[in-house]
Motif scaffolding. Structure first.
Motif, PDB file in Angstrom:
ATOM      1  N   LEU A   1       0.852  -1.183   0.000  1.00  0.00           N
ATOM      2  CA  LEU A   1       0.000   0.000   0.000  1.00  0.00           C
ATOM      3  C   LEU A   1       0.887   1.232   0.000  1.00  0.00           C
ATOM      4  CD1 LEU A   1      -2.977   0.985   0.249  1.00  0.00           C
ATOM      5  CD2 LEU A   1      -2.565   1.181   2.709  1.00  0.00           C
ATOM      6  N   PRO A   2       0.829   2.063  -1.055  1.00  0.00           N
ATOM      7  CA  PRO A   2       1.714   3.230  -1.114  1.00  0.00           C
ATOM      8  C   PRO A   2       1.325   4.287  -0.097  1.00  0.00           C
ATOM      9  CG  PRO A   2       0.165   3.245  -2.952  1.00  0.00           C
ATOM     10  CD  PRO A   2      -0.020   1.943  -2.245  1.00  0.00           C
ATOM     11  N   GLY A   3       2.327   4.964   0.460  1.00  0.00           N
ATOM     12  CA  GLY A   3       2.053   6.046   1.405  1.00  0.00           C
ATOM     13  C   GLY A   3       1.680   5.539   2.785  1.00  0.00           C
ATOM     14  N   GLU A   4       1.236   6.464   3.612  1.00  0.00           N
ATOM     15  CA  GLU A   4       0.827   6.160   4.977  1.00  0.00           C
ATOM     16  C   GLU A   4      -0.667   5.842   5.029  1.00  0.00           C
ATOM     17  OE1 GLU A   4       2.906   5.909   7.364  1.00  0.00           O
ATOM     18  OE2 GLU A   4       4.697   6.921   6.587  1.00  0.00           O
ATOM     19  N   GLU A   5      -1.071   5.055   6.037  1.00  0.00           N
ATOM     20  CA  GLU A   5      -2.483   4.700   6.176  1.00  0.00           C
ATOM     21  C   GLU A   5      -3.364   5.933   6.359  1.00  0.00           C
ATOM     22  OE1 GLU A   5      -0.010   3.332   7.717  1.00  0.00           O
ATOM     23  OE2 GLU A   5      -0.052   1.165   7.291  1.00  0.00           O
ATOM     24  N   GLY A   6      -2.852   6.936   7.077  1.00  0.00           N
ATOM     25  CA  GLY A   6      -3.618   8.152   7.326  1.00  0.00           C
ATOM     26  C   GLY A   6      -3.962   8.900   6.045  1.00  0.00           C
TER      27      GLY A   6
ATOM     28  N   ILE B   1       5.563   8.368 -13.637  1.00  0.00           N
ATOM     29  CA  ILE B   1       6.928   8.039 -14.047  1.00  0.00           C
ATOM     30  C   ILE B   1       7.956   8.668 -13.094  1.00  0.00           C
ATOM     31  CG2 ILE B   1       6.342   7.586 -16.459  1.00  0.00           C
ATOM     32  CD1 ILE B   1       7.268  10.354 -17.205  1.00  0.00           C
ATOM     33  N   ALA B   2       7.588   9.752 -12.413  1.00  0.00           N
ATOM     34  CA  ALA B   2       8.488  10.330 -11.401  1.00  0.00           C
ATOM     35  C   ALA B   2       8.659   9.361 -10.236  1.00  0.00           C
ATOM     36  CB  ALA B   2       7.927  11.661 -10.909  1.00  0.00           C
ATOM     37  N   MET B   3       7.560   8.723  -9.807  1.00  0.00           N
ATOM     38  CA  MET B   3       7.663   7.769  -8.709  1.00  0.00           C
ATOM     39  C   MET B   3       8.496   6.556  -9.109  1.00  0.00           C
ATOM     40  SD  MET B   3       6.549   8.754  -5.869  1.00  0.00           S
ATOM     41  CE  MET B   3       7.014   7.148  -5.202  1.00  0.00           C
ATOM     42  N   GLU B   4       8.384   6.136 -10.365  1.00  0.00           N
ATOM     43  CA  GLU B   4       9.219   5.027 -10.831  1.00  0.00           C
ATOM     44  C   GLU B   4      10.693   5.432 -10.794  1.00  0.00           C
ATOM     45  OE1 GLU B   4      10.034   1.261 -11.780  1.00  0.00           O
ATOM     46  OE2 GLU B   4       8.021   2.049 -11.374  1.00  0.00           O
ATOM     47  N   ALA B   5      10.957   6.683 -11.137  1.00  0.00           N
ATOM     48  CA  ALA B   5      12.340   7.174 -11.072  1.00  0.00           C
ATOM     49  C   ALA B   5      12.843   7.195  -9.632  1.00  0.00           C
ATOM     50  CB  ALA B   5      12.415   8.573 -11.686  1.00  0.00           C
ATOM     51  N   VAL B   6      11.985   7.585  -8.691  1.00  0.00           N
ATOM     52  CA  VAL B   6      12.373   7.586  -7.270  1.00  0.00           C
ATOM     53  C   VAL B   6      12.746   6.183  -6.828  1.00  0.00           C
ATOM     54  CG1 VAL B   6      11.480   7.871  -4.927  1.00  0.00           C
ATOM     55  CG2 VAL B   6      11.026   9.631  -6.647  1.00  0.00           C
ATOM     56  N   ARG B   7      11.928   5.203  -7.219  1.00  0.00           N
ATOM     57  CA  ARG B   7      12.193   3.813  -6.795  1.00  0.00           C
ATOM     58  C   ARG B   7      13.479   3.271  -7.407  1.00  0.00           C
ATOM     59  NH1 ARG B   7       6.431   3.641  -7.883  1.00  0.00           N
ATOM     60  NH2 ARG B   7       5.321   3.745  -5.896  1.00  0.00           N
TER      61      ARG B   7
ATOM     62  N   GLU C   1       4.893   8.831  -2.082  1.00  0.00           N
ATOM     63  CA  GLU C   1       3.795   7.960  -2.503  1.00  0.00           C
ATOM     64  C   GLU C   1       2.443   8.523  -2.069  1.00  0.00           C
ATOM     65  OE1 GLU C   1       5.912   3.531  -2.559  1.00  0.00           O
ATOM     66  OE2 GLU C   1       4.932   4.260  -0.736  1.00  0.00           O
ATOM     67  N   GLY C   2       2.384   8.975  -0.815  1.00  0.00           N
ATOM     68  CA  GLY C   2       1.135   9.543  -0.328  1.00  0.00           C
ATOM     69  C   GLY C   2       0.734  10.790  -1.083  1.00  0.00           C
ATOM     70  N   GLY C   3       1.717  11.660  -1.336  1.00  0.00           N
ATOM     71  CA  GLY C   3       1.439  12.876  -2.103  1.00  0.00           C
ATOM     72  C   GLY C   3       1.014  12.557  -3.528  1.00  0.00           C
ATOM     73  N   SER C   4       1.642  11.539  -4.117  1.00  0.00           N
ATOM     74  CA  SER C   4       1.280  11.136  -5.478  1.00  0.00           C
ATOM     75  C   SER C   4      -0.143  10.583  -5.512  1.00  0.00           C
ATOM     76  CB  SER C   4       2.263  10.084  -5.991  1.00  0.00           C
ATOM     77  OG  SER C   4       3.574  10.609  -6.062  1.00  0.00           O
ATOM     78  N   CYS C   5      -0.511   9.792  -4.509  1.00  0.00           N
ATOM     79  CA  CYS C   5      -1.870   9.244  -4.453  1.00  0.00           C
ATOM     80  C   CYS C   5      -2.904  10.365  -4.314  1.00  0.00           C
ATOM     81  CB  CYS C   5      -1.998   8.261  -3.291  1.00  0.00           C
ATOM     82  SG  CYS C   5      -1.107   6.710  -3.549  1.00  0.00           S
ATOM     83  N   PHE C   6      -2.579  11.369  -3.514  1.00  0.00           N
ATOM     84  CA  PHE C   6      -3.494  12.503  -3.379  1.00  0.00           C
ATOM     85  C   PHE C   6      -3.662  13.209  -4.719  1.00  0.00           C
ATOM     86  CE2 PHE C   6      -4.289  17.035  -2.668  1.00  0.00           C
ATOM     87  CZ  PHE C   6      -5.445  16.975  -1.911  1.00  0.00           C
ATOM     88  N   TRP C   7      -2.561  13.375  -5.439  1.00  0.00           N
ATOM     89  CA  TRP C   7      -2.632  14.052  -6.740  1.00  0.00           C
ATOM     90  C   TRP C   7      -3.473  13.241  -7.733  1.00  0.00           C
ATOM     91  CZ3 TRP C   7      -2.046  18.832  -7.938  1.00  0.00           C
ATOM     92  CH2 TRP C   7      -1.954  19.218  -9.280  1.00  0.00           C
TER      93      TRP C   7
END
Length: 201
Positions: free
Chosen positions: A21-26, A84-90, A177-183
């Motif tokens: 699960l990406p990001g935090e549960e909150g 694709i930015a998150m893939e680059a981070v990973r 991850e959490g910020g990306s999911c929000f976006w």
């Protein structure tokens, strides 16, 4: 651009990775809560549309569908850059990730500018919150969504700064991850709002 193109081609085939699960549960609690609120918005709009069909159709015809379509494309492009930015981070390609997040930010900022132009058009033509029920809901619902876009831009700016100034650790990646999911949620909400307000006949 050549570096970005090369990176995209390298990730398109995809690799099997351990899912989590990406990001935090909150963050997910906030996202699901927000989506429930917008579900009420959507239901409210459809209910009043059914009760005032003639008014809604007449006022809907006054909207600038070209600007609405442009904003849809801007948010879709922005979300793609975030993916694709998150893939680059990973892959620990942090400089590339910062550039991609910056691209996503610029697309999101462009969305805001186009929405301001659209609002200005309507107000200049005499269409405001008080014109009729359709425009009341139009300004309220798109305004709340615009507020979410602005929040998302603030999050993206924090992610960009973290990419450029700090070492990206596990905690930072979860924040990304959490910020990306929000976006992506902001994008998804617009994908529903756009046809609901601009296209439903």
């Amino acid at each position: 651009m050549r570096q970005i193109a090369s990176f995209i081609s390298s990730v398109l085939p995809g690799k099997v990775t351990q899912r989590h699960l990406p990001g935090e549960e909150g963050v997910w609690i906030f996202i699901f809560g927000d989506m429930m609120i917008f579900a009420v918005f959507f239901s409210t709009f459809m209910y009043y549309r059914g009760e005032n069909l003639e008014i809604f159709q007449r006022s809907q015809a006054l909207l600038n569908i070209n600007l609405g379509t442009l904003n849809t494309l801007l948010l879709l492009a922005s979300s793609w850059f975030v993916v694709i930015a998150m893939e680059a981070v990973r892959q620990s390609r942090i400089k590339l990730a910062a550039n991609l997040f910056s691209g996503a930010f610029l697309f999101g900022l462009s969305f805001c500018l186009v929405k301001i132009i659209e609002y200005s058009e309507k107000v200049s033509a005499g269409y405001t919150l008080n014109t009729d029920l359709f425009f009341t809901l139009y300004f309220v619902f798109t305004g709340v969504h615009l507020f979410h876009v602005i929040l998302g831009l603030i999050v993206l700016s924090l992610i960009i700064r973290s990419c450029r100034n700090d070492e990206v650790t596990g905690d930072k990646i979860r924040f990304f991850e959490g910020g990306s999911c929000f976006w992506h949620m902001v994008d998804l909400l617009w994908i529903v709002l756009f046809p609901l307000i601009y296209l439903v006949d």
